[in-house]
Write an enzyme that holds these catalytic residues in place. Structure first.
Site: not given
Ligand code: M6R
Length: 608
Positions: A2, A27, A74, A100-101, A481, A485, A504, A603
């Protein structure tokens, strides 16, 4: 997660709120709304969906007024819907709240309120707040908010307006981010600085259990128990353009291109003129360093993947065992933490709920906590014993790119610092590594020139249903990673495999044309990787290889290849991740995905 914006001044609040909410879109949200006080009346509009829906409805029915609050939601409690959207109001619409929370005791509070005759209209936890305000209201909004906040358990950043007190806006913070912007004859609240940066650079960072009473020409900050708080103003020294797209089609593309600068900004202040690591903010002394018996490296998602690379570096150079864990699992296990444990948490946002919980557990058990984060004043930065900021600037795209590469170089510097203090690595070796870290920025610029080749590879694979990433050692961590992505922005199913594990089980999934991205940048594992590449080629896979530029013979085996400049194995992920980021981007582009705001993702993940 949020986003909150609030305004009090002489201008049209609606425009300012919508503009602020636009800056918080990154966000992640599923609905949006605003409420404005005018002529002793609160008018509001709130809708499920993108901000454009709210904007359209305001065009038909503008809300006038100079005091207001806005919110992007959110969903956590209750599905995304108009009714569940914020602001939430009391019966009679005299008070409006954005939150928010999560209010953890909302069910108990709700039952009590229902017994008192209140009827709820939403499924949210938030709605208990305006109802409690209504119940305890005594004409003095500040006192009423203080009474209500004392009943709440959980996390909350709040913005509150009252039609009967139209000259004040109240902000409260506990475990969810909230800042106050100080303007000339106008003041603001927001979840994050970009929301108000076009209006003011003067900001107060609220701490937990603090609140503020904003009038158009004053800001009073206090504890929620009423104790006055003297707070220093923080002058934002980055540009509003830094929070905008700056000519790129997407924030993600812009942020990938910002990596050379972000890396330079992150490492420069930590390397002295003699080429030695000098991390001023990380003041753990040699004695403590020598007594560290283990390191826990805890984070989520991309930050976790950076942590895995950090583990390899610390183990190799500082000779300390490093246990890595995803934060959402960490505290449900039985971690071996004592005062000689160093906990390193990695978090771009510094607000990730699970990472924060892991940090708190480690502190409870007397470990020292070092946070690597990108957000100044974030909760993680405030609660950790030591903070190492990645100076990457605001990362707006949900997919993390420049945060990852700056986390990698930060971990490389930190591992050198610990190694030197422990005497486990010779000064000349460390100096050589630091020298290579310094060259990474330029080498990333080289990687960013591969755009045409990568676009061509994206054309080859964007229709696939499954894409595999394989690697060994650090390349396996990087494969994780690359795979994350790709899946998060293109919605193609993808898996990362330790290449030796293929036979395996997973090899059964490799068929004619199955794309396999094979990362083979680790010198000592290169030959083994060649065997694994041949295994998948023999099953018909379409293989894209990522190798160091001296390994040209790979062209005979794979279908496409990306070369990275020569670099020490331990530092190769910082370079090799760039083509993986670009590949994910161009595949998602071909599939017309909402690259900066992928579906279902936020985010900043401020709930567990
Ligand atoms: O803000 P943070 O680095 O703690 O967030 C961790 C993950 O939520 C964040 O890295 C997420 O995996 C990304 N969307 C990946 O691109």
């Amino acid at each position: 997660m949020c986003g909150i914006v609030g305004y009090i001044g002489n201008k049209d609040a609606t425009n300012i709120l919508i503009e602020g909410l636009e800056k918080l879109e990154y966000r992640g949200y599923d609905s949006a709304g605003i409420a404005v006080v005018n002529n002793h009346k609160i008018n509001f509009a709130k809708h499920k969906g993108r901000l454009s829906i709210l904007r359209d409805s305001l065009e038909k029915n503008n809300l006038e007024g100079n005091v207001g609050i806005g919110h992007t939601r959110w969903a956590t409690h209750g599905e995304p819907s108009d009714l569940n959207s914020h602001p939430h109001l009391n019966p009679g619409n005299a008070l409006a709240v954005v939150h928010n929370g999560i209010i953890e005791n909302y069910l108990i509070l709700k039952e009590e309120l229902i017994e008192k005759g209140y009827e709820f209209v939403s499924d949210t936890d938030t709605e208990v707040i305006p109802y409690l305000l209504d119940y305890y209201y005594n004409g003095n909004l500040l006192e009423t908010v203080q009474t209500v906040v004392s009943k709440l358990e959980g996390s909350y950043a709040l913005g509150i307006i009252d039609k009967n007190n139209p000259d004040i806006l109240i902000a409260v913070r506990k475990d969810s981010p909230l800042i106050i912007g100080a303007g000339e004859g106008e003041n603001f609240i927001a979840s994050d600085i970009p929301a108000i940066l076009s209006r003011t650079r003067k900001v107060y960072l609220l701490e937990n259990d603090e609140m503020a009473v904003l009038k158009k020409d004053s800001i009073e900050i206090m504890k929620t128990d009423g104790t006055k708080v003297d707070k220093e103003i923080y002058n934002v020294d980055w540009d509003v353009e830094a929070a905008e797209k700056g000519g790129y089609d997407h924030f993600m593309l812009k942020e990938m291109h910002e990596q050379p600068k972000a890396i330079k900004d992150t490492i420069s202040p930590r390397i002295d003129k003699n080429g030695k690591v000098n991390i001023k903010e990380f003041s753990l002394n040699e004695e403590y360093m020598k007594n560290i018996n283990k390191v826990y490296m805890v984070a989520c998602g991309t930050a976790y993947h950076a942590g895995l690379v950090g583990k390899a570096l610390i183990e190799k150079y500082a000779k300390i065992p490093v246990i890595t864990d995803v934060a959402s699992e960490f505290r449900y296990g039985n971690p071996f933490i004592d005062k000689n444990t160093l906990m390193i948490v990695v978090s771009q946002s510094g607000e990730t709920a699970d990472t924060l919980a892991a940090l708190r557990l480690a502190k409870e058990k007397k470990a020292k906590v070092l946070a690597i984060t990108n957000v100044v004043g974030s909760t993680v930065s405030r609660e950790a014993d030591y903070v190492f900021y990645t100076w990457a600037g605001p990362e707006i795209a949900v997919a993390s790119t420049k945060a990852y590469t700056t986390q990698l170089v930060s971990l490389a510097l930190i591992s050198m610092d610990i190694a030197i203090k422990r005497g486990t690595t010779e000064g000349t070796i460390a100096k050589g590594i630091v020298e290579e870290i310094r060259e990474l920025s330029e080498k990333i610029n080289v990687m960013l020139k591969y755009i045409d080749e990568i676009k061509n590879m994206a054309d080859n694979i964007y229709k696939s249903e499954d894409i595999f990433f394989i690697g060994r050692g650090l390349d396996y961590y990087l494969a994780m990673e690359g795979s994350l992505k790709l899946k998060e922005i293109s919605y193609i199913h993808s898996e990362a495999m330790a290449a030796g594990e293929l036979k395996h089980g997973t090899l059964a999934l490799i068929d004619r044309g199955t794309p396999v991205i094979a990362i083979a940048t680790q010198d000592k594992l290169y030959d083994k990787m060649l065997s694994n590449i041949k295994e998948v080629k023999a099953r018909g896979a379409f293989v894209i290889g990522v190798v160091k530029e001296s390994n040209k013979e790979i062209e005979k085996i794979v279908d496409k290849v990306v070369y990275i400049p020569e670099v020490k194995d331990e530092l190769s992920p910082t370079l090799a991740v760039v083509p993986l980021q670009l590949l994910a981007y161009y595949v998602a582009l071909k599939r017309n995905c909402d690259i900066d705001k992928p579906r279902n993702l936020a985010k900043s993940v401020t709930v567990e």
